[in-house]
Design a protein around this motif. Structure first.
Motif, PDB file in Angstrom:
ATOM      1  N   ARG A 169       0.851  -1.180   0.000  1.00  0.00           N
ATOM      2  CA  ARG A 169       0.000   0.000   0.000  1.00  0.00           C
ATOM      3  C   ARG A 169       0.892   1.237   0.000  1.00  0.00           C
ATOM      4  O   ARG A 169       2.114   1.133   0.041  1.00  0.00           O
ATOM      5  CB  ARG A 169      -0.926  -0.005   1.219  1.00  0.00           C
ATOM      6  CG  ARG A 169      -1.862  -1.212   1.268  1.00  0.00           C
ATOM      7  CD  ARG A 169      -2.599  -1.260   2.604  1.00  0.00           C
ATOM      8  NE  ARG A 169      -3.663  -2.237   2.632  1.00  0.00           N
ATOM      9  CZ  ARG A 169      -3.517  -3.501   3.000  1.00  0.00           C
ATOM     10  NH1 ARG A 169      -2.331  -3.943   3.354  1.00  0.00           N
ATOM     11  NH2 ARG A 169      -4.544  -4.329   3.014  1.00  0.00           N
ATOM     12  N   ILE A 170       0.265   2.402   0.010  1.00  0.00           N
ATOM     13  CA  ILE A 170       1.006   3.661  -0.098  1.00  0.00           C
ATOM     14  C   ILE A 170       0.585   4.624   1.011  1.00  0.00           C
ATOM     15  O   ILE A 170      -0.609   4.793   1.292  1.00  0.00           O
ATOM     16  CB  ILE A 170       0.754   4.312  -1.478  1.00  0.00           C
ATOM     17  CG1 ILE A 170       1.429   3.491  -2.575  1.00  0.00           C
ATOM     18  CG2 ILE A 170       1.259   5.745  -1.524  1.00  0.00           C
ATOM     19  CD1 ILE A 170       2.938   3.427  -2.461  1.00  0.00           C
ATOM     20  N   ARG A 171       1.576   5.250   1.634  1.00  0.00           N
ATOM     21  CA  ARG A 171       1.346   6.399   2.513  1.00  0.00           C
ATOM     22  C   ARG A 171       1.859   7.645   1.796  1.00  0.00           C
ATOM     23  O   ARG A 171       2.879   7.594   1.106  1.00  0.00           O
ATOM     24  CB  ARG A 171       2.077   6.254   3.844  1.00  0.00           C
ATOM     25  CG  ARG A 171       1.618   5.104   4.700  1.00  0.00           C
ATOM     26  CD  ARG A 171       2.411   5.024   5.983  1.00  0.00           C
ATOM     27  NE  ARG A 171       2.224   6.216   6.794  1.00  0.00           N
ATOM     28  CZ  ARG A 171       2.880   6.442   7.932  1.00  0.00           C
ATOM     29  NH1 ARG A 171       3.785   5.584   8.356  1.00  0.00           N
ATOM     30  NH2 ARG A 171       2.646   7.535   8.621  1.00  0.00           N
ATOM     31  N   ILE A 172       1.157   8.760   1.976  1.00  0.00           N
ATOM     32  CA  ILE A 172       1.590  10.020   1.384  1.00  0.00           C
ATOM     33  C   ILE A 172       1.574  11.091   2.464  1.00  0.00           C
ATOM     34  O   ILE A 172       0.582  11.267   3.164  1.00  0.00           O
ATOM     35  CB  ILE A 172       0.682  10.441   0.210  1.00  0.00           C
ATOM     36  CG1 ILE A 172       0.692   9.368  -0.889  1.00  0.00           C
ATOM     37  CG2 ILE A 172       1.131  11.775  -0.372  1.00  0.00           C
ATOM     38  CD1 ILE A 172      -0.191   9.689  -2.076  1.00  0.00           C
ATOM     39  N   ARG A 173       2.700  11.783   2.608  1.00  0.00           N
ATOM     40  CA  ARG A 173       2.864  12.850   3.596  1.00  0.00           C
ATOM     41  C   ARG A 173       2.492  12.390   4.999  1.00  0.00           C
ATOM     42  O   ARG A 173       1.871  13.115   5.772  1.00  0.00           O
ATOM     43  CB  ARG A 173       2.052  14.086   3.200  1.00  0.00           C
ATOM     44  CG  ARG A 173       2.608  14.792   1.968  1.00  0.00           C
ATOM     45  CD  ARG A 173       1.836  16.056   1.632  1.00  0.00           C
ATOM     46  NE  ARG A 173       2.457  16.746   0.491  1.00  0.00           N
ATOM     47  CZ  ARG A 173       1.959  17.832  -0.088  1.00  0.00           C
ATOM     48  NH1 ARG A 173       0.813  18.349   0.357  1.00  0.00           N
ATOM     49  NH2 ARG A 173       2.579  18.392  -1.111  1.00  0.00           N
ATOM     50  N   GLY A 174       2.859  11.169   5.320  1.00  0.00           N
ATOM     51  CA  GLY A 174       2.653  10.652   6.659  1.00  0.00           C
ATOM     52  C   GLY A 174       1.264  10.124   6.936  1.00  0.00           C
ATOM     53  O   GLY A 174       1.041   9.503   7.982  1.00  0.00           O
ATOM     54  N   GLU A 175       0.315  10.340   6.025  1.00  0.00           N
ATOM     55  CA  GLU A 175      -1.045   9.848   6.242  1.00  0.00           C
ATOM     56  C   GLU A 175      -1.097   8.344   5.988  1.00  0.00           C
ATOM     57  O   GLU A 175      -0.440   7.831   5.093  1.00  0.00           O
ATOM     58  CB  GLU A 175      -2.029  10.566   5.315  1.00  0.00           C
ATOM     59  CG  GLU A 175      -2.123  12.061   5.535  1.00  0.00           C
ATOM     60  CD  GLU A 175      -2.804  12.426   6.849  1.00  0.00           C
ATOM     61  OE1 GLU A 175      -3.237  11.511   7.580  1.00  0.00           O
ATOM     62  OE2 GLU A 175      -2.903  13.630   7.146  1.00  0.00           O
ATOM     63  N   SER A 176      -1.906   7.651   6.783  1.00  0.00           N
ATOM     64  CA  SER A 176      -2.007   6.205   6.628  1.00  0.00           C
ATOM     65  C   SER A 176      -2.566   5.858   5.252  1.00  0.00           C
ATOM     66  O   SER A 176      -3.224   6.672   4.602  1.00  0.00           O
ATOM     67  CB  SER A 176      -2.903   5.610   7.722  1.00  0.00           C
ATOM     68  OG  SER A 176      -4.260   5.907   7.466  1.00  0.00           O
ATOM     69  N   SER A 177      -2.332   4.634   4.816  1.00  0.00           N
ATOM     70  CA  SER A 177      -2.745   4.226   3.477  1.00  0.00           C
ATOM     71  C   SER A 177      -4.257   4.213   3.314  1.00  0.00           C
ATOM     72  O   SER A 177      -4.754   4.306   2.187  1.00  0.00           O
ATOM     73  CB  SER A 177      -2.166   2.851   3.146  1.00  0.00           C
ATOM     74  OG  SER A 177      -2.470   1.915   4.161  1.00  0.00           O
ATOM     75  N   GLN A 178      -5.021   4.112   4.400  1.00  0.00           N
ATOM     76  CA  GLN A 178      -6.474   4.148   4.258  1.00  0.00           C
ATOM     77  C   GLN A 178      -6.971   5.556   3.926  1.00  0.00           C
ATOM     78  O   GLN A 178      -8.143   5.736   3.579  1.00  0.00           O
ATOM     79  CB  GLN A 178      -7.154   3.650   5.536  1.00  0.00           C
ATOM     80  CG  GLN A 178      -7.080   4.605   6.711  1.00  0.00           C
ATOM     81  CD  GLN A 178      -7.698   4.027   7.957  1.00  0.00           C
ATOM     82  OE1 GLN A 178      -7.078   3.248   8.668  1.00  0.00           O
ATOM     83  NE2 GLN A 178      -8.929   4.394   8.214  1.00  0.00           N
ATOM     84  N   ARG A 179      -6.074   6.551   3.991  1.00  0.00           N
ATOM     85  CA  ARG A 179      -6.435   7.935   3.654  1.00  0.00           C
ATOM     86  C   ARG A 179      -5.860   8.338   2.294  1.00  0.00           C
ATOM     87  O   ARG A 179      -5.676   9.517   2.020  1.00  0.00           O
ATOM     88  CB  ARG A 179      -5.951   8.886   4.746  1.00  0.00           C
ATOM     89  CG  ARG A 179      -6.517   8.557   6.124  1.00  0.00           C
ATOM     90  CD  ARG A 179      -6.123   9.569   7.180  1.00  0.00           C
ATOM     91  NE  ARG A 179      -6.619   9.151   8.478  1.00  0.00           N
ATOM     92  CZ  ARG A 179      -5.863   8.655   9.466  1.00  0.00           C
ATOM     93  NH1 ARG A 179      -4.554   8.539   9.280  1.00  0.00           N
ATOM     94  NH2 ARG A 179      -6.403   8.289  10.604  1.00  0.00           N
ATOM     95  N   ALA A 201     -14.044  11.107  -1.762  1.00  0.00           N
ATOM     96  CA  ALA A 201     -13.663  10.888  -0.374  1.00  0.00           C
ATOM     97  C   ALA A 201     -12.506   9.897  -0.304  1.00  0.00           C
ATOM     98  O   ALA A 201     -12.305   9.082  -1.186  1.00  0.00           O
ATOM     99  CB  ALA A 201     -14.866  10.375   0.421  1.00  0.00           C
ATOM    100  N   LYS A 202     -11.737   9.999   0.732  1.00  0.00           N
ATOM    101  CA  LYS A 202     -10.540   9.242   1.060  1.00  0.00           C
ATOM    102  C   LYS A 202      -9.276  10.001   0.723  1.00  0.00           C
ATOM    103  O   LYS A 202      -8.212   9.621   1.187  1.00  0.00           O
ATOM    104  CB  LYS A 202     -10.494   7.856   0.405  1.00  0.00           C
ATOM    105  CG  LYS A 202     -11.230   6.787   1.164  1.00  0.00           C
ATOM    106  CD  LYS A 202     -10.641   5.444   0.871  1.00  0.00           C
ATOM    107  CE  LYS A 202     -11.444   4.615  -0.066  1.00  0.00           C
ATOM    108  NZ  LYS A 202     -12.846   4.663  -0.013  1.00  0.00           N
ATOM    109  N   ALA A 203      -9.373  11.044  -0.090  1.00  0.00           N
ATOM    110  CA  ALA A 203      -8.163  11.702  -0.577  1.00  0.00           C
ATOM    111  C   ALA A 203      -7.665  12.748   0.415  1.00  0.00           C
ATOM    112  O   ALA A 203      -7.580  13.932   0.119  1.00  0.00           O
ATOM    113  CB  ALA A 203      -8.422  12.346  -1.934  1.00  0.00           C
ATOM    114  N   ILE A 204      -7.314  12.305   1.641  1.00  0.00           N
ATOM    115  CA  ILE A 204      -6.689  13.204   2.612  1.00  0.00           C
ATOM    116  C   ILE A 204      -5.180  13.235   2.388  1.00  0.00           C
ATOM    117  O   ILE A 204      -4.557  14.295   2.336  1.00  0.00           O
ATOM    118  CB  ILE A 204      -7.026  12.768   4.050  1.00  0.00           C
ATOM    119  CG1 ILE A 204      -8.464  13.194   4.403  1.00  0.00           C
ATOM    120  CG2 ILE A 204      -6.050  13.381   5.052  1.00  0.00           C
ATOM    121  CD1 ILE A 204      -8.868  12.877   5.816  1.00  0.00           C
ATOM    122  N   GLY A 205      -4.576  12.069   2.254  1.00  0.00           N
ATOM    123  CA  GLY A 205      -3.138  12.024   2.000  1.00  0.00           C
ATOM    124  C   GLY A 205      -2.795  12.327   0.560  1.00  0.00           C
ATOM    125  O   GLY A 205      -1.801  12.985   0.273  1.00  0.00           O
ATOM    126  N   GLY A 206      -3.627  11.852  -0.366  1.00  0.00           N
ATOM    127  CA  GLY A 206      -3.364  12.073  -1.781  1.00  0.00           C
ATOM    128  C   GLY A 206      -4.110  11.080  -2.641  1.00  0.00           C
ATOM    129  O   GLY A 206      -4.985  10.341  -2.174  1.00  0.00           O
TER     130      GLY A 206
END
Length: 719
Positions: free
Chosen positions: A101-111, A154-159
């Motif tokens: 999975r992917i994390r972006i800017r420290g946000e968990s992958s579910q975000r 929705a879900k696109a908090i990290g990216g």
């Protein structure tokens, strides 16, 4: 500091002082070398940042693009590995090697929102959506760093990660065959594709598979044998694309895309997990199968007013089987074993309709609607065995069996609009709005549904405003305000589980959405062989969902002592710099490049506020690339170092005691070489020497220990 950590820090600091690695150069400045023949990466057209065709250079968002040229050079085992070096991106596979999975800017992958051809892949778990797409079937990958809920749901908090799959070839028939061998897992990956175009019809059929054994790592704290048990996995993938172009001006295109992907993966248990009172921990993921059917229509230049129309619809089904075993010994005379299984089917269907309008020469407006239905049918079974051993007495064993079946749904209807206003030739404003109407419901349950716990309806308006200025030669200045928004998962709202901790955790249908606000400024430059893309950002997020001991209003009345429930309690403030640059040295075939991110992230977990949030201060890649021709063949080499500084994580126990865990900094030295030859028949060969110094490392707490010294050999041919 240890010498290796100091070297990592110095190298990554150097990468942040350089402009940064957008991975290609300005072709107009450096004629004669193969690298110069490619257009600048900043000239690449992307639709992710604005939902319109815009160059990366002029996008107001933080956008990165990985094209087919780069994909073929890297020989990746997964899509996640392809975007690992995008600043601010981390790969997450926790304990399951095949579930990246992917994390972006420290946000968990579910975000992080995962799109395939613009259509969302959902996964209603607390882990996030794994990226299970065959890399050989991908044309390019677009990544937005930072909140993007106005344009992409929705879900696109990290990216957002959008994976664009390949279409038909140019000739009537073409055959592609490729294979890769991985010494680090004694594994292989193979694929073949048949594609072409006949008149107005285009097609592509591809099949692929891989099989990886347990990962080889240096002997040390993670394994005494040099092999990481439980890291084997395999994938199978079949994809079909059928397209048809019509209209007198050939400005209409319809397409059908069908994909089936099957995954089996084992699970590795970190030695740090086996701490008091846990004596055994195991996860098994014997099945994660995806079936997807997508329909698409695009019409362009339909009238002076209607510039473009896009409509798509899709259906997808994910079948997932999960098993978790935990054994604990909270007291010398007591042993507790918990075995949990979850057999889930997640069905999605929905679509998007968008129209691009040009009411005035200075305004370009898009408007659209989107519908997404998530349906989750989950059967969870938990068996808890408690054994008490009192001296001089027979052991006393009790068994509690807790089966449960739930069916829940989440229906999201949204409408969005964005206007791009060219105030002058050099200055643009881009503003957008999206209105969400979300209905969640627990449709069926094997347990009585208590009053007020059967579902809810939520409405939300999210906004964005961006600006670009191109009045300076070869330069684009930009600024962006954007908002992120994510609904709780169906599991968090409606289902009960004992997986992970062994203690029952209850769903909470009263959870509020997680939200974030982001401000960033950036500059891009392309000229004289230099490419630069720099970003500074600040993000404030709140209402993060976590668990806490049950109290009234959080858990159902049937909850027992020691049970947990989901609540909105945590928040985070993140800020940092993301930098990419490269410079084609005049008169040579050498291009030094760098990519890196500096970030600080403060998390607030209940009464605890700390910057020790498991986020390294500095991470990135520094390298030197060589591109040239020899005897009519393209040859290339890439020597690079990848790494990060150390990270700290502070947690507070239920007794109010803080403890801090330190993950050391790391660096790996790598070399890739390759060649491409032929015209009618194109052959490509690449050899990758990874972790040459055989260093033991773990990139993050959410990623498996890195493979030791290994070789990857890849070959492909196109007829």
């Amino acid at each position: 500091m240890k010498k290796s950590t100091l070297a990592t820090t110095m190298a990554l600091a150097a990468s942040c002082l350089l402009p940064t690695s957008a991975q290609t150069i300005d072709s107009s400045e450096q004629p004669g070398s193969p690298a110069a023949m490619r257009p600048s990466k900043l000239d690449t057209i992307t639709v992710l940042g604005t939902r319109t065709e815009t160059s990366v250079q002029n996008s107001p968002a933080s956008v990165s693009v990985i094209d087919r040229y780069e994909i073929e050079r890297q020989a990746p085992e997964s899509i996640a590995e392809l975007i690992r070096d995008v600043p601010g991106v981390e790969v997450v596979d926790a304990s399951a090697a095949g579930m990246k999975r992917i994390r972006i800017r420290g946000e968990s992958s579910q975000r992080v929102t995962i799109l395939v051809d613009g259509q969302e892949i959902t996964d209603h778990s607390t882990f996030g959506t794994p990226i299970l797409v065959d890399p050989a079937n991908v044309e390019r990958i677009e990544v937005i760093r930072g909140p993007a809920s106005v344009l992409h749901g929705a879900k696109a908090i990290g990216g957002v990660v959008n994976i664009i799959t390949r279409r038909g070839g140019d000739g009537p028939i073409g055959l592609e065959v490729g294979g890769t061998w991985y010494s680090g897992s004694n594994g292989w990956q193979g694929w073949s594709a048949l594609s072409g175009s006949v008149g107005d019809f285009d097609y592509r059929l591809s099949v692929s598979g891989d099989d990886h054994n347990d990962r080889k790592v240096p002997k040390g704290q993670y394994t005494p044998t040099g092999r990481l048990d439980g890291t084997s996995y395999n994938n199978r993938d079949v994809s079909l694309h059928l397209g048809y172009t019509l209209g007198a001006e050939r400005n209409h295109h319809i397409a059908l895309k069908v994909n089936q992907h099957k995954l089996e993966t084992d699970s590795w248990t970190s030695p740090s997990t086996l701490q008091y009172p846990i004596t055994d921990f195991n996860i098994s993921l014997p099945k994660r199968d995806l079936t997807k059917v997508g329909l698409y229509y695009d019409g362009e230049n339909l009238s002076p007013l209607v510039r473009k129309v896009h409509v798509d619809a899709y259906y997808q089904k994910v079948d997932r089987l999960f098993s978790n075993t935990v054994t604990m010994q909270p007291l010398p005379i007591m042993s507790v074993g918990v075995n949990s299984t979850s057999d889930d089917r997640n069905v999605n269907y929905g679509g998007t309709a968008q129209v691009d309008l040009q009411f005035y020469p200075s305004h370009y407006t898009i408007a659209g609607v989107q519908y997404l239905m998530d349906d989750l049918d989950t059967a969870k079974n938990s068996t808890t065995s408690t054994t008490r051993s009192i001296p001089m007495q027979p052991p006393m064993k009790t068994v509690r069996y807790n089966p449960r079946r739930d069916r829940a749904s989440l229906r999201t209807l949204s409408a969005f609009v964005q206007d791009e206003w060219s105030i002058t030739d050099d200055f643009k404003l881009i503003g957008g709005l999206r209105y969400y109407h979300v209905k969640s419901s627990l449709d069926k349950s094997s347990q009585p549904i208590e009053a007020g716990r059967g579902g809810s309806t939520t409405d939300r308006l999210v906004k964005s405003l961006g600006m670009t200025y191109t009045g300076i030669s070869n330069t684009t200045l930009r600024a962006l305000y954007s908002e992120g928004y994510i609904m709780p998962t169906l599991l968090q709202m409606f289902t009960d589980t004992t997986a992970g901790s062994g203690s029952p955790t209850h769903g909470n249908p009263g959870l509020a959405p997680e939200t974030s606000r982001n401000i960033e400024i950036g500059a891009r430059y392309s000229g004289g062989g230099l490419v630069l893309d720099a970003t500074a950002f600040y993000t404030k997020a709140k209402d993060y969902i976590t668990t806490q001991p049950c109290v009234a209003g959080i858990c159902p009345a049937s909850a027992g002592a020691g049970d947990y429930g989901y609540v909105n309690a945590n928040s985070a403030d993140s800020f940092g710099l993301e930098l990419l640059a490269e410079y084609a040295i005049p008169g040579s075939s050498f291009t030094p490049y760098a990519s890196g991110a500096w970030m600080r992230r403060e998390v607030n977990v209940g009464p605890l506020s700390t910057y020790n949030s498991a986020t390294p201060a500095l991470s990135g890649r520094l390298g030197l690339r060589y591109d040239d021709t020899w005897a009519g063949n393209d040859i290339w080499a890439d020597l690079y170092m990848r790494g990060s500084t150390h990270s700290l994580q502070t947690v507070r126990s239920s007794a109010g005691v803080d403890s801090t865990d330190r993950l050391p900094g790391w660096a790996s030295l790598n070399l890739s070489v390759g060649a491409e030859s032929g015209r009618d028949t194109r052959q490509q060969f690449a050899l990758h020497f990874n972790n040459i110094l055989d260093k033991e490392y773990r990139a993050s707490r959410d990623e498996l220990p890195g493979t030791g010294r290994n070789v990857v050999l890849t070959y492909q041919v196109k007829f």
